[in-house]
Design a protein around this motif. Structure first.
Motif, PDB file in Angstrom:
ATOM      1  N   MET A 593      -0.770   0.406   3.781  1.00 49.09           N
ATOM      2  CA  MET A 593      -0.317   1.760   3.464  1.00 49.09           C
ATOM      3  C   MET A 593      -1.274   2.408   2.476  1.00 49.09           C
ATOM      4  SD  MET A 593       3.194   2.992   1.530  1.00 49.09           S
ATOM      5  CE  MET A 593       4.259   3.099   2.968  1.00 49.09           C
ATOM      6  N   GLN A 594      -1.550   3.702   2.684  1.00 46.57           N
ATOM      7  CA  GLN A 594      -2.285   4.501   1.709  1.00 46.57           C
ATOM      8  C   GLN A 594      -1.345   4.806   0.546  1.00 46.57           C
ATOM      9  OE1 GLN A 594      -5.421   5.434   1.704  1.00 46.57           O
ATOM     10  NE2 GLN A 594      -5.505   7.048   0.163  1.00 46.57           N
ATOM     11  N   THR A 595      -1.800   4.598  -0.693  1.00 42.32           N
ATOM     12  CA  THR A 595      -0.903   4.714  -1.847  1.00 42.32           C
ATOM     13  C   THR A 595      -1.143   5.957  -2.696  1.00 42.32           C
ATOM     14  OG1 THR A 595      -2.382   3.356  -3.205  1.00 42.32           O
ATOM     15  CG2 THR A 595      -0.640   2.204  -1.983  1.00 42.32           C
ATOM     16  N   LYS A 596      -2.131   6.773  -2.344  1.00 44.78           N
ATOM     17  CA  LYS A 596      -2.363   8.020  -3.065  1.00 44.78           C
ATOM     18  C   LYS A 596      -3.009   9.005  -2.106  1.00 44.78           C
ATOM     19  CE  LYS A 596      -5.936   8.329  -5.834  1.00 44.78           C
ATOM     20  NZ  LYS A 596      -6.921   8.134  -6.909  1.00 44.78           N
ATOM     21  N   ASN A 597      -2.921  10.282  -2.417  1.00 43.33           N
ATOM     22  CA  ASN A 597      -3.570  11.286  -1.578  1.00 43.33           C
ATOM     23  C   ASN A 597      -5.081  11.214  -1.752  1.00 43.33           C
ATOM     24  OD1 ASN A 597      -1.114  12.278  -0.650  1.00 43.33           O
ATOM     25  ND2 ASN A 597      -1.008  13.896  -2.191  1.00 43.33           N
ATOM     26  N   ASN A 598      -5.792  11.053  -0.643  1.00 45.80           N
ATOM     27  CA  ASN A 598      -7.252  11.128  -0.665  1.00 45.80           C
ATOM     28  C   ASN A 598      -7.646  12.255   0.280  1.00 45.80           C
ATOM     29  OD1 ASN A 598     -10.042  10.841  -0.199  1.00 45.80           O
ATOM     30  ND2 ASN A 598      -9.969   8.650  -0.624  1.00 45.80           N
ATOM     31  N   TYR A 599      -7.914  13.424  -0.289  1.00 53.16           N
ATOM     32  CA  TYR A 599      -8.135  14.619   0.508  1.00 53.16           C
ATOM     33  C   TYR A 599      -9.501  14.615   1.195  1.00 53.16           C
ATOM     34  CZ  TYR A 599      -4.254  16.079  -2.437  1.00 53.16           C
ATOM     35  OH  TYR A 599      -3.045  16.137  -3.091  1.00 53.16           O
ATOM     36  N   ASN A 600     -10.392  13.741   0.756  1.00 55.65           N
ATOM     37  CA  ASN A 600     -11.773  13.778   1.248  1.00 55.65           C
ATOM     38  C   ASN A 600     -12.110  12.652   2.219  1.00 55.65           C
ATOM     39  OD1 ASN A 600     -13.896  15.588   1.008  1.00 55.65           O
ATOM     40  ND2 ASN A 600     -15.023  14.312  -0.426  1.00 55.65           N
ATOM     41  N   LEU A 601     -11.200  11.706   2.394  1.00 54.85           N
ATOM     42  CA  LEU A 601     -11.476  10.566   3.266  1.00 54.85           C
ATOM     43  C   LEU A 601     -11.545  11.033   4.722  1.00 54.85           C
ATOM     44  CD1 LEU A 601     -11.854   7.457   3.098  1.00 54.85           C
ATOM     45  CD2 LEU A 601      -9.446   7.253   3.696  1.00 54.85           C
ATOM     46  N   LYS A 602     -12.644  10.700   5.385  1.00 53.74           N
ATOM     47  CA  LYS A 602     -12.838  11.161   6.759  1.00 53.74           C
ATOM     48  C   LYS A 602     -12.102  10.253   7.748  1.00 53.74           C
ATOM     49  CE  LYS A 602     -17.245  13.594   6.315  1.00 53.74           C
ATOM     50  NZ  LYS A 602     -17.169  13.752   4.865  1.00 53.74           N
ATOM     51  N   TRP A 603     -11.619  10.864   8.826  1.00 58.01           N
ATOM     52  CA  TRP A 603     -10.986  10.111   9.906  1.00 58.01           C
ATOM     53  C   TRP A 603     -11.410  10.693  11.248  1.00 58.01           C
ATOM     54  CZ3 TRP A 603      -8.275  13.397  12.955  1.00 58.01           C
ATOM     55  CH2 TRP A 603      -7.699  14.528  12.361  1.00 58.01           C
TER      56      TRP A 603
END
Length: 739
Positions: A593-603
């Protein structure tokens, strides 16, 4: 007696990446010796000088216990190749390392560092790749310096890496200038840790930067617990206790922070509150915007009972009276709240509203706070639903430092009607950004269950809006016949009313397995997830069964459960690559699970289409599909079919998620929910925690533990109160407009 020994690291026998403790074999000109101690960022192939003392281990014999070490660049071809392909430089594997050393010899490291363009002379290395190798080497060197700097202050290499990621190459100077910025920028480093560093650096107890940072820390910590403000009295008391200084010093610093526009003090009849300025402005703007939309009363959408009759025929449904009321109010008011528990027909209302709006050719936007909730909304309505962050087109400010939304007053959402599901999860900051992005004349329909836990972020948005009495609210209480077949839904409503649930009815979907001790509960959960439910009911233990627990560490908490479930469901194997993280070891095939907002992580989309984007958010869940040690990344396939790639340095943003807390489960739905019921503090054994957990299940709920603790949870209507002022602001603005 201290000795100094020089040699080359031949083998890393053991390393703890969290604290830098190592056991290694060092080849010296005279012999091969074993070195033990805290040696962060050391790699096979490193040439080092180690300072320490000799010791005799009863089992392993003679060892050098290291007190300190320094790296020296390797010179022999063999040592250089081993050094370059050890993982120290991202993108260099054994083949590339051999080619570089064959071409440049003992000058290899100097070329990488100072003349990287020459690397393109080596087969397989483009000029772009050469510059990437140079950047990776430079960053590693800088990171090594940061790790060594923080070692003096007891900060682990893992945290040092997070600090370097946040502050960059100038990390050491920034921390020397003001170590208290660590508490604002680095999750997991509290004021006491930063204060210890500051005291060692010679900061005074009553220094202005210390007192102001301490006050902000108290408010930041409160916001992390869901509060938008604190009473003035409580803030002064908590700050005094934290800082060990007198009341007057705290009050003076509060005034200074207000002058610098960092804090806001709000006084009224019966309250005296202190806000972090951005939270005050968010709360005020949300109240103003909602009041404006509500007062203007957006032009009613043409509506008749006949139209709704047509929708019933087309959808082959029969709407209840309150559902028809909810639909009509949604079309005749600028802003509406629709709230109700499971099985009360919220989704049917949303679908009917969409059909009516489409007939009149209105533009509709659907959104929810999480990816899983948006996916469910899409599946239920047959229309695209986005996360609120995607709807607002999340990005970064020009300097790349802060998240920012492309959709705002100047570039609003292109929709006449915006429908938000799972509103209980929306915090005050996200709500403010959403309202800012509504176009003039657009209406807002908010749907959610007010009896679930409030948002993880600060604010009590849905409850405050409802309690203000200002916004039109429709409460749904009738459970429909098809939903009555589910004991999950019937028991959820019973629990919400304080009625003990009906357990273990044959051929039903709600079961309780009584166990006495925490060890028995833990063993039962592992057996349920790894054997009984997969074998007897054909549920996929990785993708369909979710363990949800009230706590992280107390009793049968997340940490214990994840460790045991990982062992049972995804055991260590030679073909599965691993990577140590901050709290666990990640393994290919792990549920995370992702545990914090990462607005810049590419997908990118997993279907091979050319669809990509930025942003992975707190609560998103998936499975580790690849761990690449050479390129230093972990790839995660998320449940909504996005693939995100994590550089090793940001792995602290991931956690195992075979088990998650109730708060982290909000907005999600799982085929099976398994929940431990055990002794814990009253605030964790509450009715709405139990209610929120079981309403996450679609097909099956299994509770296991103490029947007495289950009774305690049902009876305990205690809700952790949140300090927020949205309700009062809405009421005040409404009263002012009525005068």
């Amino acid at each position: 007696m201290h000795v100094s020994v020089e040699g080359t690291v031949d083998e890393i026998i053991y390393t703890n990446e969290m604290n830098g403790y190592c056991v290694l074999e060092l080849n010296t000109p005279d012999e091969s010796i074993v070195v033990v101690g805290y040696l962060p960022f050391i790699n096979e192939g490193d040439s080092v000088r180690v300072i320490g003392t000799w010791a005799i281990h009863p089992e392993y014999g003679k060892q050098l216990k290291a007190d300190n070490y320094e790296k020296k660049l390797p010179h022999t071809k063999e040592a250089l190749i081993k050094y370059l392909c050890s993982g120290v430089i991202k993108g260099i594997g054994p083949v590339t390392a051999s080619r570089i050393v064959e071409h440049f010899g003992e000058m290899s490291v100097d070329v990488i560092k100072n003349e990287p363009e020459k690397l393109s002379e080596v087969k397989g290395i483009s000029i772009e790749k050469a510059m990437e190798i140079n950047t990776a080497f430079t960053e590693h060197e800088a990171l090594g310096n940061v790790v060594m700097f923080f070692q003096e202050y007891g900060i682990s290499p893992a945290f040092s890496a997070r600090i370097y990621k946040a502050f960059g190459e100038d990390t050491i100077n920034k921390i020397k200038s003001n170590p208290y910025i660590l508490t604002e920028k680095i999750h997991g480093i509290g004021f006491k840790t930063a204060d210890t560093i500051a005291m060692k650096m010679g900061f005074e107890l009553a220094s202005e930067s210390r007192v102001m940072s301490g006050i902000k820390y108290v408010l930041i910590k409160a916001s992390m617990e869901g509060h938008t403000n604190m009473t003035y009295e409580k803030l002064v008391f908590e700050s005094e206790r934290l800082l060990s200084i007198n009341e007057q010093s705290v009050e003076n610093a509060v005034i200074s922070l207000m002058i610098e526009n960092m804090l806001h003090r709000e006084k009224g009849e019966g309250f005296d509150r202190i806000y972090l300025k951005h939270l005050y402005m968010a709360e005020l703007e949300v109240a103003r915007k909602l009041s404006v939309i509500n007062a203007l009363g957006t032009k009613s959408i043409w509506f008749s009972g006949k139209n709704l009759d047509d929708v019933e025929k087309e959808e082959k449904i029969i709407l209840a009276e309150m559902q028809r009321v909810a639909i009509e109010e949604s079309l005749q008011n600028g802003v509406v709240v629709i709230t109700g528990g499971p099985g009360t027909g919220k989704t049917t209302i949303i679908k009917s509203i969409i059909r009516l709006l489409e007939k009149e050719e209105y533009k509709i936007a659907l959104a929810a706070p999480t990816g899983r909730a948006a996916k469910r909304m899409s599946e239920a309505t047959g229309k695209e639903a986005k996360t609120i962050h995607r709807l607002l087109e999340i990005g970064y400010t020009a300097d790349g430092e802060e998240p920012a939304f492309a959709k705002n007053e100047d570039n609003p959402i292109d929709a006449d009607v915006v429908i938000i599901d799972e509103m209980s999860m929306v915090d005050i900051l996200l709500m403010n950004n959403l309202l800012r992005a509504l176009s003039h004349g657009a209406r807002l329909i908010m749907v959610g269950d007010v009896d679930q836990l409030p948002s993880v972020g600060p604010g009590n948005v849905l409850k405050d809006i409802i309690n203000s009495g200002v916004i039109k609210t429709i409460r749904l209480t009738e459970v429909f016949r098809q939903a009555e077949e589910s004991m999950i839904i019937l028991n959820a409503h019973a629990i919400n009313k304080g009625i003990f649930p009906n357990l273990n009815e044959k051929e039903k979907d709600f079961f309780f397995v009584q166990r006495r001790s925490n060890d028995d509960i833990l063993n039962t959960i592992v057996d349920l997830c790894s054997r009984r439910l997969p074998v007897n009911m054909d549920f996929d233990p990785i993708r369909q069964i979710q363990v949800i627990t009230p706590t992280r560490k107390i009793g049968v908490g997340v940490f214990q459960l994840n460790q045991r479930l990982q062992e049972a469901l995804n055991p260590k194997a030679p073909y599965k690559k691993e990577k140590a993280g901050l709290n666990c070891t990640f393994r290919e095939g792990d549920r995370v699970m992702q545990t914090k907002n990462n607005y810049n992580l590419k997908w990118k989309k997993a279907d091979g289409s050319d669809i990509w984007g930025n942003g992975v958010f707190n609560g998103d869940m998936g499975v580790i599909s690849e761990i690449n040690a050479e390129e230093q990344y972990v790839e995660v396939l998320y449940d909504d079919d996005r693939i995100a790639s994590y550089d090793f340095v940001v792995l602290d943003e991931l956690d195992l998620s075979y088990a998650i807390t109730v708060h982290k489960s909000q907005g999600s739905e799982f085929p099976v929910v398994v929940m431990p019921i055990f002794q814990a503090p009253p605030q964790l054994l509450s009715r709405n925690i139990l209610y929120t957990a079981i309403t996450r299940a679609k097909s099956l709920v299994v509770l296991t533990g103490s029947i007495d603790n289950l009774r305690q949870m049902v009876a305990n209507h205690r809700e952790t109160s949140r300090f927020s002022g949205l309700e009062e602001k809405l009421s005040k603005l409404n009263n002012e407009s009525a005068v």
